[in-house]
Scaffold this motif. Structure first.
Motif, PDB file in Angstrom:
ATOM      1  N   ARG A  22       0.834  -1.201   0.000  1.00 34.24           N
ATOM      2  CA  ARG A  22       0.000   0.000   0.000  1.00 34.24           C
ATOM      3  C   ARG A  22       0.873   1.257   0.000  1.00 34.24           C
ATOM      4  O   ARG A  22       0.543   2.253  -0.639  1.00 34.24           O
ATOM      5  N   GLY A  23       2.006   1.218   0.688  1.00 40.17           N
ATOM      6  CA  GLY A  23       2.901   2.375   0.713  1.00 40.17           C
ATOM      7  C   GLY A  23       3.468   2.672  -0.662  1.00 40.17           C
ATOM      8  O   GLY A  23       3.538   3.828  -1.091  1.00 40.17           O
ATOM      9  N   SER A  24       3.864   1.641  -1.405  1.00 44.13           N
ATOM     10  CA  SER A  24       4.406   1.837  -2.750  1.00 44.13           C
ATOM     11  C   SER A  24       3.358   2.405  -3.690  1.00 44.13           C
ATOM     12  O   SER A  24       3.620   3.305  -4.485  1.00 44.13           O
ATOM     13  N   VAL A  25       2.141   1.841  -3.599  1.00 49.61           N
ATOM     14  CA  VAL A  25       1.052   2.334  -4.454  1.00 49.61           C
ATOM     15  C   VAL A  25       0.735   3.786  -4.134  1.00 49.61           C
ATOM     16  O   VAL A  25       0.503   4.608  -5.034  1.00 49.61           O
ATOM     17  N   ALA A  26       0.725   4.148  -2.872  1.00 50.46           N
ATOM     18  CA  ALA A  26       0.414   5.514  -2.473  1.00 50.46           C
ATOM     19  C   ALA A  26       1.455   6.488  -3.016  1.00 50.46           C
ATOM     20  O   ALA A  26       1.122   7.570  -3.506  1.00 50.46           O
ATOM     21  N   ARG A  27       2.751   6.091  -2.922  1.00 46.61           N
ATOM     22  CA  ARG A  27       3.806   6.966  -3.443  1.00 46.61           C
ATOM     23  C   ARG A  27       3.689   7.117  -4.947  1.00 46.61           C
ATOM     24  O   ARG A  27       3.858   8.205  -5.502  1.00 46.61           O
ATOM     25  N   LEU A  28       3.365   6.029  -5.660  1.00 45.12           N
ATOM     26  CA  LEU A  28       3.211   6.086  -7.107  1.00 45.12           C
ATOM     27  C   LEU A  28       2.025   6.963  -7.487  1.00 45.12           C
ATOM     28  O   LEU A  28       2.111   7.791  -8.395  1.00 45.12           O
ATOM     29  N   ALA A  29       0.923   6.789  -6.773  1.00 47.27           N
ATOM     30  CA  ALA A  29      -0.260   7.599  -7.055  1.00 47.27           C
ATOM     31  C   ALA A  29       0.022   9.073  -6.791  1.00 47.27           C
ATOM     32  O   ALA A  29      -0.427   9.951  -7.538  1.00 47.27           O
ATOM     33  N   SER A  30       0.768   9.358  -5.739  1.00 50.77           N
ATOM     34  CA  SER A  30       1.098  10.744  -5.417  1.00 50.77           C
ATOM     35  C   SER A  30       1.960  11.369  -6.510  1.00 50.77           C
ATOM     36  O   SER A  30       1.746  12.508  -6.918  1.00 50.77           O
ATOM     37  N   SER A  31       2.934  10.604  -7.006  1.00 49.49           N
ATOM     38  CA  SER A  31       3.790  11.109  -8.080  1.00 49.49           C
ATOM     39  C   SER A  31       2.992  11.370  -9.349  1.00 49.49           C
ATOM     40  O   SER A  31       3.182  12.387 -10.028  1.00 49.49           O
ATOM     41  N   MET A  32       2.076  10.432  -9.658  1.00 47.25           N
ATOM     42  CA  MET A  32       1.252  10.614 -10.852  1.00 47.25           C
ATOM     43  C   MET A  32       0.340  11.830 -10.705  1.00 47.25           C
ATOM     44  O   MET A  32       0.123  12.578 -11.664  1.00 47.25           O
ATOM     45  N   ALA A  33      -0.195  12.044  -9.507  1.00 47.25           N
ATOM     46  CA  ALA A  33      -1.069  13.192  -9.273  1.00 47.25           C
ATOM     47  C   ALA A  33      -0.292  14.496  -9.437  1.00 47.25           C
ATOM     48  O   ALA A  33      -0.782  15.458 -10.027  1.00 47.25           O
ATOM     49  N   LEU A  34       0.931  14.533  -8.916  1.00 46.78           N
ATOM     50  CA  LEU A  34       1.759  15.730  -9.062  1.00 46.78           C
ATOM     51  C   LEU A  34       2.085  15.998 -10.530  1.00 46.78           C
ATOM     52  O   LEU A  34       2.050  17.142 -10.985  1.00 46.78           O
ATOM     53  N   ALA A  35       2.390  14.932 -11.267  1.00 45.76           N
ATOM     54  CA  ALA A  35       2.693  15.091 -12.685  1.00 45.76           C
ATOM     55  C   ALA A  35       1.475  15.614 -13.449  1.00 45.76           C
ATOM     56  O   ALA A  35       1.587  16.488 -14.312  1.00 45.76           O
ATOM     57  N   GLU A  36       0.303  15.085 -13.121  1.00 44.24           N
ATOM     58  CA  GLU A  36      -0.933  15.536 -13.769  1.00 44.24           C
ATOM     59  C   GLU A  36      -1.217  16.993 -13.432  1.00 44.24           C
ATOM     60  O   GLU A  36      -1.619  17.782 -14.297  1.00 44.24           O
ATOM     61  N   GLN A  37      -1.019  17.376 -12.187  1.00 44.03           N
ATOM     62  CA  GLN A  37      -1.238  18.761 -11.784  1.00 44.03           C
ATOM     63  C   GLN A  37      -0.262  19.698 -12.483  1.00 44.03           C
ATOM     64  O   GLN A  37      -0.640  20.797 -12.916  1.00 44.03           O
ATOM     65  N   ALA A  38       0.988  19.252 -12.606  1.00 43.22           N
ATOM     66  CA  ALA A  38       1.991  20.069 -13.294  1.00 43.22           C
ATOM     67  C   ALA A  38       1.618  20.269 -14.761  1.00 43.22           C
ATOM     68  O   ALA A  38       1.750  21.366 -15.316  1.00 43.22           O
ATOM     69  N   TRP A  39       1.134  19.187 -15.393  1.00 44.15           N
ATOM     70  CA  TRP A  39       0.727  19.297 -16.807  1.00 44.15           C
ATOM     71  C   TRP A  39      -0.473  20.219 -16.962  1.00 44.15           C
ATOM     72  O   TRP A  39      -0.548  21.007 -17.907  1.00 44.15           O
ATOM     73  N   GLN A  40      -1.428  20.132 -16.024  1.00 42.14           N
ATOM     74  CA  GLN A  40      -2.598  21.013 -16.066  1.00 42.14           C
ATOM     75  C   GLN A  40      -2.196  22.472 -15.891  1.00 42.14           C
ATOM     76  O   GLN A  40      -2.732  23.366 -16.556  1.00 42.14           O
ATOM     77  N   LEU A  41      -1.252  22.738 -14.999  1.00 39.87           N
ATOM     78  CA  LEU A  41      -0.757  24.105 -14.813  1.00 39.87           C
ATOM     79  C   LEU A  41      -0.086  24.619 -16.077  1.00 39.87           C
ATOM     80  O   LEU A  41      -0.272  25.771 -16.474  1.00 39.87           O
ATOM     81  N   PHE A  42       0.701  23.750 -16.721  1.00 39.15           N
ATOM     82  CA  PHE A  42       1.370  24.134 -17.962  1.00 39.15           C
ATOM     83  C   PHE A  42       0.349  24.466 -19.050  1.00 39.15           C
ATOM     84  O   PHE A  42       0.449  25.502 -19.719  1.00 39.15           O
ATOM     85  N   GLU A  43      -0.641  23.603 -19.227  1.00 44.89           N
ATOM     86  CA  GLU A  43      -1.658  23.845 -20.245  1.00 44.89           C
ATOM     87  C   GLU A  43      -2.453  25.110 -19.946  1.00 44.89           C
ATOM     88  O   GLU A  43      -2.809  25.867 -20.854  1.00 44.89           O
ATOM     89  N   SER A  44      -2.725  25.355 -18.675  1.00 44.21           N
ATOM     90  CA  SER A  44      -3.463  26.555 -18.291  1.00 44.21           C
ATOM     91  C   SER A  44      -2.655  27.818 -18.591  1.00 44.21           C
ATOM     92  O   SER A  44      -3.195  28.812 -19.081  1.00 44.21           O
ATOM     93  N   ALA A  45      -1.344  27.756 -18.300  1.00 45.00           N
ATOM     94  CA  ALA A  45      -0.482  28.917 -18.563  1.00 45.00           C
ATOM     95  C   ALA A  45      -0.380  29.198 -20.061  1.00 45.00           C
ATOM     96  O   ALA A  45      -0.464  30.350 -20.494  1.00 45.00           O
ATOM     97  N   VAL A  46      -0.215  28.143 -20.856  1.00 40.79           N
ATOM     98  CA  VAL A  46      -0.136  28.320 -22.309  1.00 40.79           C
ATOM     99  C   VAL A  46      -1.459  28.842 -22.855  1.00 40.79           C
ATOM    100  O   VAL A  46      -1.498  29.762 -23.693  1.00 40.79           O
ATOM    101  N   GLY A  47      -2.570  28.282 -22.376  1.00 41.40           N
ATOM    102  CA  GLY A  47      -3.874  28.719 -22.851  1.00 41.40           C
ATOM    103  C   GLY A  47      -4.171  30.168 -22.515  1.00 41.40           C
ATOM    104  O   GLY A  47      -4.860  30.859 -23.274  1.00 41.40           O
TER     105      GLY A  47
END
Length: 212
Positions: A22-47
Motif C-alpha cells: 500500500r505504501g508503494s502504491v500511495a507513493r506512485l499515485a502521489s507522483s502521478m497526481a503531481l505530474a498531472e497537476q503540473a501538466w494542467q498548470l502548464f496547459e493553463s499557462a499556455v492557454g
C-alpha cells in the motif's frame, strides 16, 4: 535446521506485506497526481497567453452587436473598423478580431515574421490562421529578426491605411512582443538604403549624399 529449510521457500513465495504494498502504491499515485497537476498548470499557462483568448479578454461586443467594448470603453460600430498589427502572434490575434467583428471590419494589414504562416499550417493551428477570403492583408518579412524591404513595404502599407482614415473610423492596433523590425519606417529624409555588413539580406537606411 531441516525445519528452517522447509520454511524458507514458503517465505520466498509469500506476497509482499500489505503495508509495504500500500505504501508503494500511495507513493506512485502521489507522483502521478503531481505530474498531472503540473501538466494542467502548464496547459493553463499556455492557454492564458494564446492570441485568441487574450484578445477576447480585451475586446467584446455588446448584446446588440452595435458597440465594441475595449475594456471599460465603448465604440459605435457601423462597418468602420480597420486593423493593423505587427509581431509573432499578431496573425492569431487578427484572426480572432476578424471573427469577432465580422462585417464591421473593413480592411486590415499585418506584418509577421517570414515563415510563421507556413509553420502554423504544418502544426495544424487553424485557429491561428486567417480565413481564405480574409479582409486582412498579410506581409511576411524581417527574416532572422532583421528589418528588410518586405518589412518596409508592410510599414508603408500600414501608414497608408492609417493616413486614409477619417474621424468616424476606428483603428484597432495589434502589437505582439517587440515587433519593431516588422514595422520599420525610418524618417523620410533617410531615403537611401544599403546592405548591412552583418547580414546581406538586411537593408539599413543611410543619410543621402551631400550635394555640396
Amino acid at each position: 535446521m531441516a525445519a528452517a529449510l522447509q520454511v524458507l521457500p514458503r517465505l520466498a513465495r509469500a506476497p509482499l506485506h500489505p503495508l509495504l504494498w500500500r505504501g508503494s502504491v500511495a507513493r506512485l499515485a502521489s507522483s502521478m497526481a503531481l505530474a498531472e497537476q503540473a501538466w494542467q498548470l502548464f496547459e493553463s499557462a499556455v492557454g492564458a497567453v494564446l492570441p485568441g483568448p487574450m484578445l477576447h479578454r480585451a475586446l467584446s461586443l455588446d448584446p446588440s452587436g452595435r458597440q465594441l467594448k475595449v475594456r471599460d470603453r465603448s465604440f459605435q460600430l457601423r462597418q468602420n473598423v480597420y486593423l493593423v498589427g505587427f509581431g509573432k502572434a499578431v496573425m492569431g490575434m487578427a484572426a480572432a478580431a476578424e471573427e469577432l467583428l465580422g462585417q464591421h471590419l473593413v480592411q486590415g494589414v499585418i506584418s509577421i515574421p517570414k515563415g510563421i504562416r507556413a509553420a502554423m499550417e504544418r502544426a495544424g493551428k487553424q485557429e491561428m490562421l486567417l480565413k481564405p477570403h480574409s479582409r486582412v492583408q498579410v506581409f511576411e518579412g524581417a527574416e532572422d529578426n532583421l528589418p528588410d524591404r518586405d518589412a518596409l513595404r508592410a510599414a508603408l502599407t500600414i501608414r497608408q491605411l492609417a493616413e486614409g482614415l477619417t474621424a468616424d473610423d476606428l483603428l484597432l492596433v495589434l502589437i505582439s512582443e517587440v515587433g519593431g523590425q516588422l514595422c520599420c519606417l525610418p524618417p523620410s529624409h533617410l531615403s537611401h538604403w544599403r546592405r548591412s555588413r552583418h547580414s546581406p539580406d538586411c537593408w539599413q537606411p543611410v543619410e543621402p549624399p551631400s550635394r555640396s
